[in-house]
Enzyme design. Sequence first.
Site, PDB file in Angstrom:
ATOM      1  N   ASP A  16      24.097  20.274  83.876  1.00 17.97           N
ATOM      2  CA  ASP A  16      24.844  20.098  82.628  1.00 17.97           C
ATOM      3  C   ASP A  16      26.343  19.985  82.864  1.00 17.97           C
ATOM      4  O   ASP A  16      26.990  19.039  82.389  1.00 17.97           O
ATOM      5  CB  ASP A  16      24.559  21.266  81.673  1.00 17.97           C
ATOM      6  N   ASP A 127      26.077  30.654  72.234  1.00 13.02           N
ATOM      7  CA  ASP A 127      27.182  30.664  73.191  1.00 13.02           C
ATOM      8  C   ASP A 127      28.361  29.807  72.759  1.00 13.02           C
ATOM      9  O   ASP A 127      29.512  30.128  73.046  1.00 13.02           O
ATOM     10  CB  ASP A 127      26.690  30.225  74.566  1.00 13.02           C
TER      11      ASP A 127
END
Length: 408
Positions: A16, A127
């Site tokens: 990612d 998050d």
Amino acid sequence: MSDIKKVVLAYSGGLDTSVILKWLQDVYHCEVVTFTADIGQGEEVEPARKKAIALGIKPENIFIEDLREEFVRDYVYPMFRANAIYEGEYLLGTSIARPLISKRQIEIANAVGGDAVSHGATGKGNDQVRFELGYYALKPDVKVIAPWREWDLLSREKLLAYAEKHGIDISKKKNGGSPYSMDANLLHISYEGTVLENPAAEPEEDMWLWTVSPENAPDQAEYIELSYEKGDITAINGVAMTPAQVLTELNRLGGKHGIGRLDIVENRYVGMKSRGCYETPGGTIMLKGHRAIESITLDREVAHLKDELMPKYAKLIYTGYWWSPERQMLQGLIDASQATVNGWVRLKLYKGNVIVVGRESKTDSLFDPNIATFDEDGGAYNHADAAGFIRLNALRMRIAANAKLKRG
């Protein structure tokens, strides 16, 4: 987008964030600074340097830092002084790491003249909220780039295709890696995705990485003794340790005895329910031990007030408000309560269980054996006093009962 000149990226070196690094260069045409934190995730962090250089990052723009001691000392320990658990079970392992990462990103941005920060959190999770509330609390005018809310690379297949197209090296994990979405630090490791998306399905045994199953844990119990100063563990079995050393050793002991597994469906801040599994062996031991030493060193009403405030405190951490004034106010109250939380606790570890078997505080104990004894106490406590105490506390109920009788 051209007004952003330099961005500090929270960079792990995985799929990612490696894709994000290249995407930032291509879409924002800005200079990228990478920040990789070692908070005890158990994986080598130095390879992130090589990957960043391969993607064109200047060596002076690569920050790799060992934050394990700061993480436990300034974040985990304060949270455990509050006995914080979210929704009755979750020990907040992922939540408590985000404020530290946010703080260091902002500090690095200030040091290098960065005008933006970026993270790899998705648009569905907690998050993104935790990171960004931290950014804005510490640098109100900072620009935040959250690629998962901007791009169309919304699947692993698209990310892999992007990586292949742009020559991004994505190293394969041993044995093909884990099928789960995982997050780890010195406090815990979490698992989400794949089979866990069915809340009725039992996790596969080989998913768990830190703990043996309770069935396979040793048949012999192990005793340990934790020493406390102002609510923090300072030694295990008489051996003085730093905060990170304490948690590392408790993780080893807890993992050996099958302690700290958790399977829950939790309520995310963004509104959805999510099923996750967690291993928090050291934290599970810490919570049990801390409540035991508090049981003999805290005044009754102080202890009860802490228990009433704890869910609010835990929710603030879960939802990303570590840097909020209300969390800091609560922390001051909690820390003040710990002045007398000194002594030791003896625990027995056995097949997934943490059992308190003894506790003592030589100078701060509020347990008076002369008063608590079932034997003659030499007049330390007058039993007759209880009669008036009970009648006074029953007064409102007696009045209500008389009124009910009059009504027929």
